[in-house]
Design an enzyme around this catalytic site. Structure first.
Site, PDB file in Angstrom:
ATOM      1  N   LYS B  74       0.852  -1.195   0.000  1.00 51.56           N
ATOM      2  CA  LYS B  74       0.000   0.000   0.000  1.00 51.56           C
ATOM      3  C   LYS B  74       0.885   1.241   0.000  1.00 51.56           C
ATOM      4  CE  LYS B  74      -4.083   1.908   2.418  1.00 51.56           C
ATOM      5  NZ  LYS B  74      -4.980   1.759   3.596  1.00 51.56           N
ATOM      6  N   SER B 149      -9.919   1.665   2.393  1.00 50.52           N
ATOM      7  CA  SER B 149      -9.016   2.432   1.546  1.00 50.52           C
ATOM      8  C   SER B 149      -7.927   1.592   0.868  1.00 50.52           C
ATOM      9  CB  SER B 149      -8.353   3.523   2.375  1.00 50.52           C
ATOM     10  OG  SER B 149      -7.513   2.931   3.353  1.00 50.52           O
ATOM     11  N   SER B 173     -10.154  -0.586   6.663  1.00 54.01           N
ATOM     12  CA  SER B 173      -9.517  -0.383   5.362  1.00 54.01           C
ATOM     13  C   SER B 173      -8.783  -1.590   4.785  1.00 54.01           C
ATOM     14  CB  SER B 173      -8.543   0.795   5.428  1.00 54.01           C
ATOM     15  OG  SER B 173      -9.261   2.003   5.335  1.00 54.01           O
TER      16      SER B 173
END
Ligand SMILES: [Mg+2]
Ligand SMILES: [Zn+2]
Lengths: 479, 479, 99
Positions: B74, B149, B173
């Site tokens: 990420k 996210s 997330s």
């Protein structure tokens, strides 16, 4: 604005100081970058002190220990503490928040004793981090005229202790005594080097005034940018006058933060309370609470050296004077010198004079033992006071044995029988003057005494002790 | 191929790390332009790293448990020298000067970083549509969002770009996009995995965790990245997790509660096909010997409200450092203050601005107690209710997300609708407990559904045992 | 419905956060923030006065670091990527106001 002189006698100045001291750690408060900010700009930084994304603070154990030392030395209660973020934007603050302590400071409610014995309240002494340093380029370094600025984050994250004093001080002298005492404590316990000129000790000053006899505090102003004890006194004096004048002219004091301008000798408004920041304090989620164990506190307490207050009292007792008279010596860390000399039976007054007047710039190579034997020599009349001063200066410069230093200067004291022979010879060579000395009135006696002492000193190359020569002359004149 | 299988074959020399990486790059080249899982594919660097692993193997060196396994990271985890943007213009081009702790650990384990994945800007969102670099699409249906996210990481694993990925989970997330993309996603106990180098969103809620296609791959990855880190003060002083050896121990005799408030009976908005999958999961767990009963965590319904005060409050402070002074692009203006404002105004997207303002408001003078203070108390209430539930149960389950993946643009106009996506996942973040999402069949629309397994702090092992049972009966086995 | 947050408050908060908002943005953010705060209104009914706030999910205390210097750090990497650098320092436009 030229200030008139209001009648200061009707008014009382109320002063409370906030002192920031840099703690003497090897590394920063929240990271292992060096706590050192001479040198190349930004060279003692890391992701934490630059506030880079993803970096996290980890608390320095030594900073906590030093904070506890400060707390104990200031008679505070050491308690569970929590760090908080103080949020505001300023380019010297890399994270745009300062990690400080808010609701729960590590030390609360203590006191500090001034040399005259008055106790000044300490509200809290908490840990926080320092900011970076900004240099304004162009416009003579002034912020308002600079064409741009440069930022060095070497100082960012240096551990600070903020000591918040109660509004118990009443005069510029009080304020100076307070800061001197505090500095002396910080240095004694090894918490900080206490150098005000270098910024390792910074003083913010809250000043208000009130009519004498009233209880209620007036509206206060905070003065920043005070860089020396001298400017502390000047700033308070200026600010008190300014406030009194405003009130006497029928206006109200506005709560402000003001900036001391040393060159102009006045304070300027920085911002008023309405413009103050909303700091949005909240508990720092990246750090956990600090709860020092009883055992750790006891251990730290046991390792504290004698504090200035104790030392002041101890020395005063040894000399037989008031503690106020020994405070300067303790502040200069010269009490071991004093005690050594006193216990060797040196003259107290001479000891005090040397420590207060002749060692203001430090002791250099002088040892307490050398100082003791030197002052004993002076006390015994082996050296004149002028000679003692000369020897002392040399001992400070280069160290050594006072006897030998005195000898090398030719300060060998004469024994009195040798001196008496010389006096007798001089008298017989100047019998008319001698008669005038014996029979003359007060004025004549004085004149002739000077004449004889002069001759004798010349004869002995200045090595005779004037006091003893006078004694001999007096004794002989009465025979 | 599963990660465990790749690591075995690479270590034994059966297949080269280069071949593995090349195969994955091929898949990326094929469909990444449709999915947009990555902000950056580091193919060249990945091949160099793969070659290095192959030469180590040739020289007889033993490699870590993830030898040659490609992993997607990420883009809010710091990678030294490799752009780390948080999908924000304000960090565009920023190359961190250091690696996050989890990155160091992955490298040590022999994993090969293949790219940085897309996210909602600064991890604020539940659809990966709030990215400055365009949305990621769900590999199961390109018209739908992957969740967020960590949508890029979830999509990368679902699309076969890499068998593993790392994400971060502040309010769901990792788990919500895992559910929407049909992969396994784990949020460990707060403090299990170091946050050092994770760009902070909400410090007291953020945790890094793995994505994988299988429960055992997720377990292995979590083992690699877990363990105490002295650079993170909130890191739990425990050894790395050991889960893999216990995965097959089943749930016989375990007491498992179904959280009523989060399974359709308390909060509205949970779709019927999701609820019926939870019912199927209950049967599977019961059949495996668990004692499954309804459970109540009454305060969990307040989680969303508390979260949308606490997370923005911390974020408002964490995101203050993006000011264009030390890193990232700058929008130059006449003064430093104006430059900061211009940089932030231009650099942050609307959702980020919304949360910064919300958090600033919740912390500001006069509102702190009503919002931030109260939410922190509600947080305690939720913890207490969980504690009560865990007196009766070993584990809890609920849906992961209220719905299956929704079409792009569906919820962008109304922030509140988007926030409701996290209603089931948020309570675990507030409590700091571990929770994971396991793919468990599909909804009426043919899109994946995830079951959330929640465990008390530190009970990851039991959580994984249950996950393994669900996986074996999920009906969407690994092709 | 009582406004949960006023336009002026949003403007004030934006200033505190160093964000510039256009008039339109100010309107939009005001109603969006009001909606979120409105949702949080369910907390108002809760009496939690006797419950301690939690700032951390996992109870740790006294996490301390030994006062020893760490490994070297390459400041050059940071300076190379910085917006403007002069004499090894971060350069910024004039700073008006106080310190
Ligand atoms: Mg202060
Ligand atoms: Zn301070």
């Amino acid at each position: 604005m030229e200030l008139n002189s209001p009648d200061m006698n009707d008014w009382e100045t109320v002063i409370g100081l906030e002192v920031h001291a840099e703690l003497a750690t090897k590394t920063k408060m929240f990271s292992s970058a060096l706590n050192s900010f001479g040198g190349k700009p930004n060279s003692n930084t890391d992701p934490v002190s630059l506030g880079l994304p993803g970096s996290l603070p980890v608390l320095n154990e030594k900073a906590v220990e030093l904070a506890i030392r400060v707390g104990l030395a200031l008679n505070c209660e050491v308690q569970k503490s929590v760090f908080a973020r103080k949020n505001y934007f300023y380019p010297d603050m890399p994270k745009a928040y300062q990690i400080s302590q808010f609701d729960l400071p590590i030390n609360k409610e203590g006191w500090l004793e001034l040399p005259d014995g008055r106790r000044i309240g300490i509200e809290r002494a908490h840990l926080e981090e320092d900011t970076g340093k900004i240099t304004h380029v162009g416009g003579g370094g002034r912020i308002h005229e600079a064409s741009y600025s440069l930022i060095d984050y070497n100082r960012s994250g240096v551990p600070l202790i903020e000591i918040v004093g109660a509004p118990d001080l009443r005069s510029p002298d009080d304020a100076r005594d307070y800061v001197s005492e505090l500095r002396s404590i910080l240095v004694t316990i090894g918490a900080s080097d206490g150098k005000m000129e270098e910024g390792s000790l910074r003083v913010d000053c809250n000043v208000s005034v009130r009519k004498k006899g009233t209880e209620e505090f007036g509206t206060r102003c905070e003065i920043k940018n005070i860089n020396s004890l001298r400017s502390l006194g000047r700033a308070i004096e200026y600010e008190a006058k300014r406030q009194i004048e405003i009130i006497e002219s029928g206006q109200k004091i506005e709560q402000q933060t003001r900036h001391w301008d040393e060159a102009e000798g006045r304070t300027h408004k920085l911002r008023s309370k309405e413009e103050a920041f909303d700091y949005r304090y909240f508990p720092e989620p990246d750090l956990v609470s600090v709860e020092p164990s009883e055992e750790w506190i006891r251990e730290i307490s046991g390792s504290l050296p004698p504090l200035p207050r104790e030392r002041r009292h101890l020395l005063a007792e040894a000399i037989g004077v008031e503690p106020t008279e020994t405070s300067l010596i303790v502040q200069r860390d010269l009490d071991t010198f004093a005690l050594e000399a006193i216990s060797s039976n040196a003259n107290k007054n001479r000891v005090l004079v040397h420590l207060e007047n002749n060692l203001a710039d430090g002791v250099g190579e002088l040892t307490p033992e050398a100082f003791a034997s030197l002052t004993v020599m002076e006390t015994n009349g082996e050296l004149t006071s002028t000679q003692t001063k000369t020897v002392l200066a040399e001992l400070v410069e280069a160290g050594g044995d006072p006897q030998e230093v005195a000898k090398s200067h030719g300060f060998e004291s004469m024994d009195n029988s040798e001196l008496e022979e010389i006096v007798d010879r001089i008298i017989s060579e100047n019998s008319d003057d001698w008669l005038a000395f014996i029979n003359g009135d007060e004025t004549e006696r004085k004149k002739k005494s000077g004449f004889f002492v002069g001759l004798i000193m010349k004869e002995t190359n200045g090595q005779a002790d004037g006091k003893i020569v006078n004694q001999i002359l007096n004794t002989k004149s009465k025979n | 191929m599963e990660a465990t299988e790749i690591a075995e074959k690479v270590s034994s020399g059966e297949i080269s790390a280069r071949t593995v990486v090349e195969q994955h790059i091929e898949i990326i080249n094929e469909i990444e332009s449709d999915v947009n899982a990555f902000n950056l594919v580091t193919a060249e660097k990945a091949l160099i790293d793969a070659d290095e692993i192959d030469s180590k193997i040739a020289s007889g060196e033993t490699l870590g448990p993830l030898a040659g396994v490609p992993i997607s990271i990420k883009d809010n985890l710091c990678t030294r020298g490799i752009e780390t943007t948080c999908s924000s213009k304000i960090l565009e081009g920023w190359k961190p000067p250091y690696d996050a702790t989890v990155i160091e650990k992955l490298k040590e384990a022999g994993a090969v970083i293949i790219g940085k994945t897309n996210l909602d800007e600064f991890a604020m969102g539940s659809s990966t549509e709030n990215s400055a670099f365009g949305p990621t699409r769900n590999p199961h249906n390109l018209e739908c969002v992957p969740g967020g996210s960590s949508g890029g990481s979830a999509a990368a694993v679902a699309a076969g770009f890499s068998p593993l990925a790392l994400g971060s989970d502040t309010g769901g997330s990792i788990r919500q996009p895992a559910a929407l993309c049909g992969v396994v996603g784990v949020k460990p106990t707060y403090g299990r995995v170091s946050r050092y180098g994770l760009v902070a969103f909400a410090s007291s809620l953020d945790q890094v965790g793995p994505f994988a296609n299988t429960v055992s791959d997720a377990a292995l990855t979590l083992e690699v990245i877990s363990g105490h880190d002295p650079r993170d003060s909130t890191s739990i002083p425990e050894k790395p997790l050991d889960i893999s050896g216990f995965l097959d121990q089943g749930v016989e005799g375990m007491r498992i509660g179904v959280i009523e408030e989060l399974s359709g009976k308390g909060l509205g908005g949970i779709s019927q096909d999701v609820i019926s999958r939870v019912e199927d999961a209950i049967k599977v767990l019961s059949n495996a010997g668990a004692d499954v009963e309804p459970a109540s965590v009454p305060a969990s319904i307040y989680g969303l409200s508390a979260y949308y005060v606490i997370a923005p409050a911390e974020a408002s402070s964490n995101l203050a450092r993006y000011d264009g002074i030390r890193f990232g692009p700058r929008t130059e203006a006449a003064t430093t203050a104006e430059t900061m404002t211009a940089t932030r105004t231009k650099g942050f997207g609307d959702e980020v601005k919304r949360r910064i303002m919300l958090g600033t408001y919740a912390l500001s003078a006069g509102y702190y107690d009503a919002y931030y203070g109260k939410s922190q108390r509600v947080r305690t209430l939720i913890m207490n209710d969980f504690a009560k539930a865990y007196e009766k149960f070993d584990l809890l389950i609920s849906p992961t997300a209220p719905t299956t993946a929704f079409p792009l643009g569906d919820k962008t106009a109304d922030p509140m609708q988007m926030y409701l996506q996290d209603v089931c996942t948020i309570p675990s973040n507030l409590a700091g407990h571990p929770a994971m999402s396991v793919p468990f069949g599909f909804g009426a629309d043919g899109m994946p559904v995830g079951i959330q397994i929640l465990a008390p702090a530190m009970a990851e092992r039991e959580m994984f045992q249950a996950a393994k049972i669900l996986e074996s009966e999920s009906g969407n086995g690994i092709e | 419905m009582v406004e949960r947050i006023s336009r002026e408050e949003v403007a004030h908060v934006a200033r505190l956060a160093q964000l510039a908002l256009s008039e339109d943005e100010l309107d939009a953010f005001t109603s969006q923030l009001a909606a979120v705060l409105d949702h949080a209104a369910d907390l108002e009914a809760l009496n939690v006065d006797d419950i301690e706030p939690s700032t951390h999910p996992f109870p740790l205390k006294n996490v301390l670091r030994v006062d020893e210097p760490g490994e070297g750090f390459e400041i050059e990497e940071v300076l190379e990527g910085a917006p403007e650098v002069e004499e090894h320092q971060f350069r910024v436009p004039p700073i008006l106001g106080d310190s």
